[in-house]
Design a protein around this motif. Structure first.
Motif, PDB file in Angstrom:
ATOM      1  N   UNK A 174       0.813  -1.221   0.000  1.00 15.49           N
ATOM      2  CA  UNK A 174       0.000   0.000   0.000  1.00 15.49           C
ATOM      3  C   UNK A 174       0.846   1.270   0.000  1.00 15.49           C
ATOM      4  N   UNK A 175       2.166   1.125  -0.032  1.00 15.41           N
ATOM      5  CA  UNK A 175       3.068   2.274  -0.053  1.00 15.41           C
ATOM      6  C   UNK A 175       3.745   2.339  -1.417  1.00 15.41           C
ATOM      7  N   UNK A 176       3.483   3.387  -2.222  1.00 15.06           N
ATOM      8  CA  UNK A 176       4.069   3.446  -3.573  1.00 15.06           C
ATOM      9  C   UNK A 176       5.593   3.513  -3.549  1.00 15.06           C
ATOM     10  N   UNK A 177       6.161   4.148  -2.524  1.00 15.41           N
ATOM     11  CA  UNK A 177       7.619   4.221  -2.440  1.00 15.41           C
ATOM     12  C   UNK A 177       8.216   2.829  -2.211  1.00 15.41           C
ATOM     13  N   UNK A 178       7.588   2.042  -1.360  1.00 17.44           N
ATOM     14  CA  UNK A 178       8.045   0.670  -1.123  1.00 17.44           C
ATOM     15  C   UNK A 178       7.914  -0.170  -2.394  1.00 17.44           C
ATOM     16  N   UNK A 179       6.844   0.038  -3.121  1.00 14.89           N
ATOM     17  CA  UNK A 179       6.621  -0.701  -4.361  1.00 14.89           C
ATOM     18  C   UNK A 179       7.690  -0.354  -5.404  1.00 14.89           C
ATOM     19  N   UNK A 180       7.957   0.939  -5.583  1.00 12.34           N
ATOM     20  CA  UNK A 180       8.951   1.371  -6.572  1.00 12.34           C
ATOM     21  C   UNK A 180      10.325   0.806  -6.240  1.00 12.34           C
ATOM     22  N   UNK A 181      10.732   0.861  -4.980  1.00 14.85           N
ATOM     23  CA  UNK A 181      12.046   0.334  -4.598  1.00 14.85           C
ATOM     24  C   UNK A 181      12.135  -1.178  -4.831  1.00 14.85           C
ATOM     25  N   UNK A 182      11.057  -1.906  -4.493  1.00 19.01           N
ATOM     26  CA  UNK A 182      11.067  -3.358  -4.673  1.00 19.01           C
ATOM     27  C   UNK A 182      11.174  -3.730  -6.148  1.00 19.01           C
ATOM     28  N   UNK A 183      10.444  -3.022  -7.005  1.00 14.37           N
ATOM     29  CA  UNK A 183      10.514  -3.304  -8.442  1.00 14.37           C
ATOM     30  C   UNK A 183      11.883  -2.949  -9.013  1.00 14.37           C
ATOM     31  N   UNK A 184      12.472  -1.879  -8.519  1.00 13.98           N
ATOM     32  CA  UNK A 184      13.802  -1.509  -8.994  1.00 13.98           C
ATOM     33  C   UNK A 184      14.835  -2.572  -8.640  1.00 13.98           C
ATOM     34  N   UNK A 185      14.781  -3.059  -7.394  1.00  8.10           N
ATOM     35  CA  UNK A 185      15.732  -4.091  -6.969  1.00  8.10           C
ATOM     36  C   UNK A 185      15.561  -5.349  -7.815  1.00  8.10           C
ATOM     37  N   UNK A 186      14.331  -5.742  -8.050  1.00  8.66           N
ATOM     38  CA  UNK A 186      14.076  -6.954  -8.826  1.00  8.66           C
ATOM     39  C   UNK A 186      14.563  -6.798 -10.263  1.00  8.66           C
ATOM     40  N   UNK A 187      14.315  -5.648 -10.880  1.00  9.94           N
ATOM     41  CA  UNK A 187      14.703  -5.457 -12.275  1.00  9.94           C
ATOM     42  C   UNK A 187      16.215  -5.316 -12.435  1.00  9.94           C
ATOM     43  N   UNK A 188      16.871  -4.717 -11.438  1.00 11.01           N
ATOM     44  CA  UNK A 188      18.331  -4.607 -11.494  1.00 11.01           C
ATOM     45  C   UNK A 188      18.951  -5.997 -11.446  1.00 11.01           C
ATOM     46  N   UNK A 189      18.395  -6.879 -10.595  1.00 16.17           N
ATOM     47  CA  UNK A 189      18.929  -8.241 -10.517  1.00 16.17           C
ATOM     48  C   UNK A 189      18.682  -9.017 -11.809  1.00 16.17           C
ATOM     49  N   UNK A 190      17.608  -8.680 -12.520  1.00 20.71           N
ATOM     50  CA  UNK A 190      17.264  -9.409 -13.739  1.00 20.71           C
ATOM     51  C   UNK A 190      17.944  -8.827 -14.973  1.00 20.71           C
ATOM     52  N   UNK A 191      17.827  -7.498 -15.139  1.00 20.39           N
ATOM     53  CA  UNK A 191      18.304  -6.867 -16.370  1.00 20.39           C
ATOM     54  C   UNK A 191      19.452  -5.889 -16.154  1.00 20.39           C
ATOM     55  N   UNK A 192      19.748  -5.563 -14.900  1.00 14.06           N
ATOM     56  CA  UNK A 192      20.851  -4.644 -14.627  1.00 14.06           C
ATOM     57  C   UNK A 192      20.461  -3.187 -14.606  1.00 14.06           C
ATOM     58  N   UNK A 193      19.204  -2.865 -14.891  1.00 14.50           N
ATOM     59  CA  UNK A 193      18.745  -1.478 -14.887  1.00 14.50           C
ATOM     60  C   UNK A 193      17.480  -1.377 -14.049  1.00 14.50           C
ATOM     61  N   UNK A 194      17.252  -0.239 -13.388  1.00 12.08           N
ATOM     62  CA  UNK A 194      16.033  -0.089 -12.585  1.00 12.08           C
ATOM     63  C   UNK A 194      14.806   0.124 -13.463  1.00 12.08           C
ATOM     64  N   UNK A 195      13.633  -0.194 -12.925  1.00  9.30           N
ATOM     65  CA  UNK A 195      12.376   0.015 -13.643  1.00  9.30           C
ATOM     66  C   UNK A 195      11.975   1.484 -13.631  1.00  9.30           C
ATOM     67  N   UNK A 196      12.159   2.162 -12.488  1.00 11.29           N
ATOM     68  CA  UNK A 196      11.748   3.562 -12.329  1.00 11.29           C
ATOM     69  C   UNK A 196      12.983   4.445 -12.119  1.00 11.29           C
ATOM     70  N   UNK A 197      12.902   5.675 -12.649  1.00 12.49           N
ATOM     71  CA  UNK A 197      14.022   6.598 -12.520  1.00 12.49           C
ATOM     72  C   UNK A 197      14.031   7.243 -11.137  1.00 12.49           C
ATOM     73  N   UNK A 198      15.048   8.082 -10.895  1.00 11.53           N
ATOM     74  CA  UNK A 198      15.225   8.694  -9.583  1.00 11.53           C
ATOM     75  C   UNK A 198      14.089   9.645  -9.240  1.00 11.53           C
ATOM     76  N   UNK A 199      13.530  10.319 -10.251  1.00 12.40           N
ATOM     77  CA  UNK A 199      12.412  11.224  -9.985  1.00 12.40           C
ATOM     78  C   UNK A 199      11.211  10.458  -9.427  1.00 12.40           C
TER      79      UNK A 199
END
Length: 427
Positions: A218-243
């Motif tokens: 229910x926290x968008x910030x927690x969701x964005x960080x979790x997706x970024x970590x997962x995508x970095x481990x898979x593809x090496x790049x984050x899903x969402x930018x710093x903004x």
């Protein structure tokens, strides 16, 4: 005259005993003056004094007391002594005064080897019945008969049922021919009984609670960080930018309208959170059931009249919610005109009405609740300005319109309805 293997031969009052072999023969050593008792299930026991005899042959008679029980089979009734097949039976006590929308819900787990699989939570959808498990590569449904007439069990009022018999194997179902290849479900409805007029009124109100098998973030910030970590481990790049990371953090710390939207590279961006499940799913779904029965009879006649009404709402927290209604009327009369002539009349009226949102395809119906991105924008916002100050007049015509994507909310609100009414009259 046929041999009985496994019959018990014993001396009463002692632990001396044996059993007959496959040819019905036996051997036993007994004390002087003993009495032998021969017994077998389904036959009358017999006692014989041994005396000086070395060989004692006996014939057992079938026990009429145990085999006179009558069961429903085929188009009539049959004594248990003549029944060779497997039959499961459930009485009306399994169905009466229970908050079930149809007969199938009341029979789940009641009769062994009768498997009932609901298609979904829609009470208008008939469940799948299966007897004995896997049938063929093409599947197979048992033959369902209500008072010896093929009928959809979903139409019947559970409170009108007297008993349900399931014929499970070929020998029990053979009278029905090829249609009974996968078993037979026999339903017998109630009839009037001899005596004074009996009037029964039953009303019940029940609540069903939807259950989610997931705990959404229910926290968008927690969701964005979790997706970024997962995508970095898979593809090496984050899903969402710093903004996006900073914007969701800003909204999480201070969830005000000013922090919910922003502009990046000339495009509107959403930083907030849509509590999608809470907005669409209700906490409790009510069901109402009302049943009125009138019955009675005399020496040569009896009657039974039943009126039933079911009103069941769905799980959508909206005035666009699902609704299912069923009306049942059952009228039966039996008249013994002479010793050899009996008239039986029955009238059944079943009306079903379904009203629910139109489901376009699998990924934009209610199942999408479990997969919707919590930071997906749903409706165009009402803001002082959008891409730059002073542009409200240009964009305000879009306020309240929906964005694209696999989102059930637009389809629920503006996607139209799927309605039908089914009327069945049986004479």
């Amino acid at each position: 005259g046929a041999p009985i293997p496994g019959a018990t031969v014993s001396v009463p009052g002692t632990n001396i005993g044996t059993a007959t072999d496959i040819d019905g023969k036996y051997a036993i050593t007994v004390p002087e003056g003993a009495t032998l008792v021969f017994s077998f299930i389904g036959f009358e026991s017999r006692s014989v004094e041994v005396g000086n005899r070395k060989v004692i042959d006996v014939t057992l008679m079938e026990s009429a007391q145990a085999l006179d029980e009558v069961v429903v089979v085929g188009y009539g009734r049959q004594e248990k002594v003549n029944l060779t097949g497997a039959v499961g039976v459930a009485g009306s006590d399994r169905l009466v005064n229970r908050p079930v929308a149809n007969v199938a819900e009341g029979l789940q787990g009641v009769i062994p080897n009768l498997n009932i699989e609901p298609q979904n939570g829609d009470p208008a959808q008939s469940p799948a019945f299966n007897v004995r498990g896997f049938t063929s590569i093409n599947g197979g449904q048992p033959l369902v008969l209500v008072d010896n007439v093929p009928m959809d069990l979903n139409q019947i009022n559970p409170n009108d049922i007297e008993s349900v018999s399931v014929l499970k194997d070929a020998s029990a179902a053979a009278v029905y021919g090829a249609r009974a290849a996968f078993g037979v479900i026999l339903v017998t409805t109630k009839s009037g009984q001899k005596g004074k007029v009996s009037v029964s009124l039953n009303s019940q109100f029940s609540l069903a609670k939807p259950i989610f098998n997931m705990d959404p973030i229910t926290d968008p910030h927690e969701f964005v960080n979790a997706r970024n970590i997962a995508n970095i481990r898979t593809n090496g790049v984050p899903t969402y930018d710093q903004d996006m990371v900073e914007g969701t953090k800003r909204w999480s710390e201070n969830p005000i309208p000013e922090n919910e939207w922003g502009v990046v590279d000339g495009a509107l961006r959403f930083y907030g959170f849509n509590n999608y499940q809470k907005d669409i799913m209700t906490t409790f779904a009510p069901t109402q059931q009302h049943d009125l029965t009138i019955s009675g009879g005399g020496e040569n006649s009896n009657y039974f009249v039943s009126f039933g009404h079911l009103n069941k709402d769905g799980y959508l927290d909206s005035d666009r919610n699902e609704n299912f209604k069923r009306y049942n009327v059952l009228m039966k009369g039996d008249f013994q005109v002479t010793d050899w002539l009996k008239l039986e009349e029955k009238v059944i009226v079943n009306t079903r009405r379904s009203d629910k949102p139109y489901f376009y395809n699998w990924d934009v119906n209610i199942n999408s609740l479990a997969r919707v991105n919590p930071i997906m924008p749903i409706q165009f916002p009402d803001l002082p300005h959008y891409l730059e100050p002073g542009d409200r007049e240009q964009y305000e015509r879009y306020i309240g319109m929906y964005f694209g994507g696999t989102n059930f909310w637009p389809y629920l609100e503006d996607g139209g309805r799927s309605t039908w009414t089914s009327n069945d009259i049986w004479l």
